[in-house]
Enzyme design. Structure first.
Site, PDB file in Angstrom:
ATOM      1  N   THR A 195      -6.366  -0.685  10.522  1.00  0.00           N
ATOM      2  CA  THR A 195      -7.099  -1.721   9.793  1.00  0.00           C
ATOM      3  C   THR A 195      -8.462  -1.990  10.434  1.00  0.00           C
ATOM      4  O   THR A 195      -8.633  -1.798  11.644  1.00  0.00           O
ATOM      5  CB  THR A 195      -6.259  -3.031   9.795  1.00  0.00           C
ATOM      6  OG1 THR A 195      -7.104  -4.128   9.423  1.00  0.00           O
ATOM      7  CG2 THR A 195      -5.693  -3.353  11.163  1.00  0.00           C
ATOM      8  N   ASP A 196      -9.399  -2.493   9.618  1.00  0.00           N
ATOM      9  CA  ASP A 196     -10.720  -2.883  10.160  1.00  0.00           C
ATOM     10  C   ASP A 196     -10.611  -4.098  11.084  1.00  0.00           C
ATOM     11  O   ASP A 196     -11.548  -4.396  11.825  1.00  0.00           O
ATOM     12  CB  ASP A 196     -11.714  -3.173   9.021  1.00  0.00           C
ATOM     13  CG  ASP A 196     -11.331  -4.360   8.141  1.00  0.00           C
ATOM     14  OD1 ASP A 196     -10.176  -4.837   8.240  1.00  0.00           O
ATOM     15  OD2 ASP A 196     -12.186  -4.819   7.359  1.00  0.00           O
ATOM     16  N   GLU A 197      -9.470  -4.810  11.019  1.00  0.00           N
ATOM     17  CA  GLU A 197      -9.342  -6.031  11.837  1.00  0.00           C
ATOM     18  C   GLU A 197      -9.354  -5.739  13.339  1.00  0.00           C
ATOM     19  O   GLU A 197      -9.577  -6.638  14.141  1.00  0.00           O
ATOM     20  CB  GLU A 197      -8.069  -6.799  11.470  1.00  0.00           C
ATOM     21  CG  GLU A 197      -8.122  -7.321  10.053  1.00  0.00           C
ATOM     22  CD  GLU A 197      -7.253  -8.548   9.822  1.00  0.00           C
ATOM     23  OE1 GLU A 197      -6.948  -9.262  10.797  1.00  0.00           O
ATOM     24  OE2 GLU A 197      -6.886  -8.781   8.666  1.00  0.00           O
TER      25      GLU A 197
ATOM     26  N   THR B 110       7.422  -4.140  16.150  1.00  0.00           N
ATOM     27  CA  THR B 110       7.299  -3.224  15.005  1.00  0.00           C
ATOM     28  C   THR B 110       6.039  -2.369  15.112  1.00  0.00           C
ATOM     29  O   THR B 110       6.095  -1.139  14.995  1.00  0.00           O
ATOM     30  CB  THR B 110       7.249  -4.026  13.683  1.00  0.00           C
ATOM     31  OG1 THR B 110       8.445  -4.779  13.573  1.00  0.00           O
ATOM     32  CG2 THR B 110       7.103  -3.101  12.485  1.00  0.00           C
TER      33      THR B 110
ATOM     34  N   HIS C  42      -9.646 -17.591  13.638  1.00  0.00           N
ATOM     35  CA  HIS C  42     -10.053 -16.948  12.378  1.00  0.00           C
ATOM     36  C   HIS C  42     -11.404 -16.244  12.496  1.00  0.00           C
ATOM     37  O   HIS C  42     -12.409 -16.870  12.846  1.00  0.00           O
ATOM     38  CB  HIS C  42     -10.153 -18.028  11.284  1.00  0.00           C
ATOM     39  CG  HIS C  42      -9.950 -17.499   9.908  1.00  0.00           C
ATOM     40  ND1 HIS C  42      -9.871 -18.314   8.811  1.00  0.00           N
ATOM     41  CD2 HIS C  42      -9.796 -16.233   9.449  1.00  0.00           C
ATOM     42  CE1 HIS C  42      -9.676 -17.565   7.728  1.00  0.00           C
ATOM     43  NE2 HIS C  42      -9.630 -16.309   8.100  1.00  0.00           N
TER      44      HIS C  42
ATOM     45  N   TYR D 263      -1.743  -9.947  15.251  1.00  0.00           N
ATOM     46  CA  TYR D 263      -1.584  -8.808  14.328  1.00  0.00           C
ATOM     47  C   TYR D 263      -2.590  -7.713  14.675  1.00  0.00           C
ATOM     48  O   TYR D 263      -2.231  -6.546  14.876  1.00  0.00           O
ATOM     49  CB  TYR D 263      -1.780  -9.274  12.874  1.00  0.00           C
ATOM     50  CG  TYR D 263      -2.113  -8.147  11.912  1.00  0.00           C
ATOM     51  CD1 TYR D 263      -1.158  -7.204  11.541  1.00  0.00           C
ATOM     52  CD2 TYR D 263      -3.404  -8.018  11.355  1.00  0.00           C
ATOM     53  CE1 TYR D 263      -1.470  -6.157  10.667  1.00  0.00           C
ATOM     54  CE2 TYR D 263      -3.720  -6.986  10.487  1.00  0.00           C
ATOM     55  CZ  TYR D 263      -2.754  -6.063  10.144  1.00  0.00           C
ATOM     56  OH  TYR D 263      -3.066  -5.030   9.289  1.00  0.00           O
TER      57      TYR D 263
ATOM     58  N   ILE E 222       0.831  -1.206   0.000  1.00  0.00           N
ATOM     59  CA  ILE E 222       0.000   0.000   0.000  1.00  0.00           C
ATOM     60  C   ILE E 222       0.869   1.261   0.000  1.00  0.00           C
ATOM     61  O   ILE E 222       0.569   2.245  -0.682  1.00  0.00           O
ATOM     62  CB  ILE E 222      -0.977   0.005   1.204  1.00  0.00           C
ATOM     63  CG1 ILE E 222      -1.794  -1.295   1.230  1.00  0.00           C
ATOM     64  CG2 ILE E 222      -1.921   1.210   1.118  1.00  0.00           C
ATOM     65  CD1 ILE E 222      -2.672  -1.463   2.464  1.00  0.00           C
TER      66      ILE E 222
ATOM     67  N   LYS F  53      -2.103  -3.785  16.137  1.00  0.00           N
ATOM     68  CA  LYS F  53      -2.613  -2.600  15.437  1.00  0.00           C
ATOM     69  C   LYS F  53      -3.555  -1.812  16.364  1.00  0.00           C
ATOM     70  O   LYS F  53      -3.541  -0.581  16.392  1.00  0.00           O
ATOM     71  CB  LYS F  53      -3.348  -3.003  14.153  1.00  0.00           C
ATOM     72  CG  LYS F  53      -2.479  -3.633  13.070  1.00  0.00           C
ATOM     73  CD  LYS F  53      -1.415  -2.725  12.487  1.00  0.00           C
ATOM     74  CE  LYS F  53      -1.981  -1.595  11.663  1.00  0.00           C
ATOM     75  NZ  LYS F  53      -0.915  -0.818  10.984  1.00  0.00           N
TER      76      LYS F  53
ATOM     77  N   PHE G 236       2.891   3.423   6.899  1.00  0.00           N
ATOM     78  CA  PHE G 236       2.416   2.122   6.407  1.00  0.00           C
ATOM     79  C   PHE G 236       3.290   1.002   6.953  1.00  0.00           C
ATOM     80  O   PHE G 236       2.991  -0.174   6.737  1.00  0.00           O
ATOM     81  CB  PHE G 236       2.491   2.063   4.873  1.00  0.00           C
ATOM     82  CG  PHE G 236       1.637   3.076   4.172  1.00  0.00           C
ATOM     83  CD1 PHE G 236       0.313   2.801   3.892  1.00  0.00           C
ATOM     84  CD2 PHE G 236       2.161   4.309   3.783  1.00  0.00           C
ATOM     85  CE1 PHE G 236      -0.487   3.743   3.238  1.00  0.00           C
ATOM     86  CE2 PHE G 236       1.380   5.245   3.129  1.00  0.00           C
ATOM     87  CZ  PHE G 236       0.054   4.963   2.858  1.00  0.00           C
ATOM     88  N   ALA G 237       4.413   1.344   7.594  1.00  0.00           N
ATOM     89  CA  ALA G 237       5.365   0.313   8.026  1.00  0.00           C
ATOM     90  C   ALA G 237       4.743  -0.527   9.128  1.00  0.00           C
ATOM     91  O   ALA G 237       4.296  -0.009  10.149  1.00  0.00           O
ATOM     92  CB  ALA G 237       6.648   0.969   8.533  1.00  0.00           C
TER      93      ALA G 237
HETATM   94  N1  LIG Z   1      -3.074  -5.061   3.073  1.00  0.00           N
HETATM   95  C1  LIG Z   1      -4.271  -4.785   3.554  1.00  0.00           C
HETATM   96  O1  LIG Z   1      -5.276  -5.338   3.105  1.00  0.00           O
HETATM   97  C2  LIG Z   1      -4.423  -3.743   4.655  1.00  0.00           C
HETATM   98  C3  LIG Z   1      -5.706  -3.329   5.010  1.00  0.00           C
HETATM   99  C4  LIG Z   1      -5.850  -2.340   5.998  1.00  0.00           C
HETATM  100  C5  LIG Z   1      -4.728  -1.802   6.602  1.00  0.00           C
HETATM  101  N2  LIG Z   1      -3.497  -2.254   6.249  1.00  0.00           N
HETATM  102  C6  LIG Z   1      -2.334  -1.631   6.917  1.00  0.00           C
HETATM  103  O2  LIG Z   1      -1.644  -0.904   5.921  1.00  0.00           O
HETATM  104  C7  LIG Z   1      -0.239  -0.913   6.211  1.00  0.00           C
HETATM  105  C8  LIG Z   1       0.515  -1.406   4.990  1.00  0.00           C
HETATM  106  O3  LIG Z   1       0.066  -2.716   4.675  1.00  0.00           O
HETATM  107  P1  LIG Z   1       0.682  -3.502   3.417  1.00  0.00           P
HETATM  108  O4  LIG Z   1      -0.318  -4.516   3.017  1.00  0.00           O
HETATM  109  O5  LIG Z   1       1.209  -2.542   2.427  1.00  0.00           O
HETATM  110  O6  LIG Z   1       1.902  -4.242   4.129  1.00  0.00           O
HETATM  111  P2  LIG Z   1       3.276  -4.730   3.513  1.00  0.00           P
HETATM  112  O7  LIG Z   1       3.696  -5.867   4.391  1.00  0.00           O
HETATM  113  O8  LIG Z   1       3.165  -4.941   2.048  1.00  0.00           O
HETATM  114  O9  LIG Z   1       4.242  -3.483   3.737  1.00  0.00           O
HETATM  115  C9  LIG Z   1       4.765  -3.147   5.000  1.00  0.00           C
HETATM  116  C10 LIG Z   1       6.080  -2.400   4.771  1.00  0.00           C
HETATM  117  O10 LIG Z   1       6.595  -2.041   6.051  1.00  0.00           O
HETATM  118  C11 LIG Z   1       8.006  -2.263   6.031  1.00  0.00           C
HETATM  119  N3  LIG Z   1       8.463  -2.472   7.408  1.00  0.00           N
HETATM  120  C12 LIG Z   1       8.184  -3.525   8.227  1.00  0.00           C
HETATM  121  N4  LIG Z   1       8.791  -3.347   9.419  1.00  0.00           N
HETATM  122  C13 LIG Z   1       9.436  -2.153   9.369  1.00  0.00           C
HETATM  123  C14 LIG Z   1      10.224  -1.416  10.291  1.00  0.00           C
HETATM  124  N5  LIG Z   1      10.463  -1.870  11.534  1.00  0.00           N
HETATM  125  N6  LIG Z   1      10.725  -0.228   9.892  1.00  0.00           N
HETATM  126  C15 LIG Z   1      10.501   0.251   8.642  1.00  0.00           C
HETATM  127  N7  LIG Z   1       9.779  -0.422   7.707  1.00  0.00           N
HETATM  128  C16 LIG Z   1       9.249  -1.604   8.074  1.00  0.00           C
HETATM  129  C17 LIG Z   1       8.193  -3.492   5.168  1.00  0.00           C
HETATM  130  O11 LIG Z   1       9.536  -3.604   4.698  1.00  0.00           O
HETATM  131  C18 LIG Z   1       7.170  -3.239   4.069  1.00  0.00           C
HETATM  132  O12 LIG Z   1       7.715  -2.516   3.001  1.00  0.00           O
HETATM  133  C19 LIG Z   1      -0.061  -1.787   7.451  1.00  0.00           C
HETATM  134  O13 LIG Z   1       0.019  -0.952   8.556  1.00  0.00           O
HETATM  135  C20 LIG Z   1      -1.330  -2.602   7.513  1.00  0.00           C
HETATM  136  O14 LIG Z   1      -1.658  -2.906   8.848  1.00  0.00           O
HETATM  137  C21 LIG Z   1      -3.316  -3.213   5.303  1.00  0.00           C
END
Ligand SMILES: NC(=O)c1ccc[n+]([C@@H]2O[C@H](COP(=O)([O-])OP(=O)(O)OC[C@H]3O[C@@H](n4cnc5c(N)ncnc54)[C@H](O)[C@@H]3O)[C@@H](O)[C@H]2O)c1
Length: 330
Positions: A119-121, A95, A270, A144, A12, A148, A76-77
């Site tokens: 997240t909605d989770e 993290t 789940h 997870y 994202i 969050k 987003f990390a």
């Molecule tokens: N994917 C989904 O469906 C979804 C839905 C709602 C919310 N989110 C949230 O959106 C965010 C991004 O999700 P995503 O799917 O892109 O995840 P992703 O796993 O693709 O990306 C996460 C990124 O964070 C980086 N990262 C991890 N630990 C780190 C640290 N300690 N320092 C710096 N960088 C670090 C990773 O290298 C990676 O590039 C997350 O916070 C997730 O909770 C995701």
């Protein structure tokens, strides 16, 4: 307006940076390049004001230094895969909670704006309930989601205690190009392309609500200009669908038989259904999703068919495993 985007090399975060690339903004991407990330996601970036820094959001010194340089931090990390959080919760605690703490400390010190991507989770299971709104109880079911939720509480506490400028977003499941192969949609596409059985947890009747990643990042950009500080905003495109139906739709796009589905033991804890109401963001900032689900899913399947060179180096027995929570992810 200058941005520090943390986790900008993931699914994202990279979509957000691609979305911003034609703006006249400096973008610093800080990413530790852990599993889930891929520098290739930003290979064709045109923004001359883009800078990449490989580092950790838990590194308070570097975060403090970078936050001073920008106007807004979008985080987003995160450790983002539920299955791996079941196998190794500690990394998620470090993290997702300590990383958010480190950013919050710099935000309050330098009086900058923080967009906390949640997240909605965090609301937990919506089985037999109406959709959750921003005031619903937080009730996470897996490590997870719990980490969050903890980060959401920290952000809320920094708003109330220190008066920081912040917005929390809670989005539903994202899909689209550049999603790491371990997640449901890419894993199903890739295993189908490779003629491997496609795993479905339990009976496959779990309901998730899906949004295209470009609708999500557009919502975040709109919130940056029009959202109210201290507020939480749910983000959904109201595409509630069972995992079994999604998998069948993907097999249909690829012209593969439904016999490729293999039912495997369900993931522990789940949730049966995720469901949120996002009328608040629709009313307050007039955002609404543009992507139509079936068309966007087909486009996504076609993207993975055309971009094997992107995903082939990322796959192994672990990323494509039918039950990843049974593996040792340490
Ligand atoms: N994917 C989904 O469906 C979804 C839905 C709602 C919310 N989110 C949230 O959106 C965010 C991004 O999700 P995503 O799917 O892109 O995840 P992703 O796993 O693709 O990306 C996460 C990124 O964070 C980086 N990262 C991890 N630990 C780190 C640290 N300690 N320092 C710096 N960088 C670090 C990773 O290298 C990676 O590039 C997350 O916070 C997730 O909770 C995701």
């Amino acid at each position: 307006m200058n941005f520090l985007v943390c986790g900008g090399s993931g699914f994202i975060g990279s979509a957000f940076i691609r979305h911003l690339q034609n703006r006249d903004s400096k973008i610093i991407n800080l990413d530790l390049l852990t599993i889930g990330s891929n520098p290739e996601n930003l290979k064709n970036l045109e923004n001359k004001n883009y800078q990449f820094i490989k580092d950790d959001i838990r590194n308070e010194d570097i975060i403090n230094h970078l936050v001073k340089e920008v106007d807004i931090v979008v985080n987003f990390a995160a450790e983002s895969h539920v299955d791996r959080s079941i196998a190794n919760p500690k990394l998620f605690i470090e993290t997702n909670i300590l990383g958010t703490y480190s950013i919050l400390e710099a935000i309050r010190k330098h009086d900058k704006v923080f967009i906390h991507v949640s997240t909605d989770e965090i609301y937990g299971d919506a089985e037999n309930q109406s959709s959750f709104n921003e005031d619903s109880q937080i009730n996470p079911s897996n490590p997870y989601a719990a980490t969050k939720a903890a980060a959401d509480h920290l952000v809320a506490s920094y708003y109330r205690t220190y008066g920081i400028k912040c917005i929390t977003t809670r989005c539903t499941n994202n899909f689209g190009p550049y999603q790491f192969p371990e997640k449901l949609i890419p894993k199903t596409i890739i295993r189908s392309i490779k003629n491997l059985k496609v795993p479905l947890y339990g009976n496959g009747q779990q309901i998730r609500s899906w949004i295209h990643v470009y609708d999500h990042v557009q919502a975040i950009e709109s919130l940056i200009s029009k959202g109210k500080s201290g507020q939480v905003y749910n983000i959904t495109a109201y595409n509630e669908i069972t995992n079994k139906t999604i998998v069948k739709k993907i097999l249909d796009v690829l012209g593969k038989s439904h016999d490729m589905i293999e039912y495997v033991k369900d993931r522990p804890g789940h949730d049966k259904r995720y469901s949120i109401d996002s009328s608040k963001i629709q009313k307050e900032i007039e955002w609404k999703p543009k992507y139509q689900f079936d068309d966007a899913l087909e486009e996504t399947v076609n993207w993975y068919c055309k971009n094997k060179n992107w995903w082939e180096p990322l796959i192994d027995d672990k990323t494509l495993h039918p039950q990843p929570w049974t593996l040792n992810w340490k």
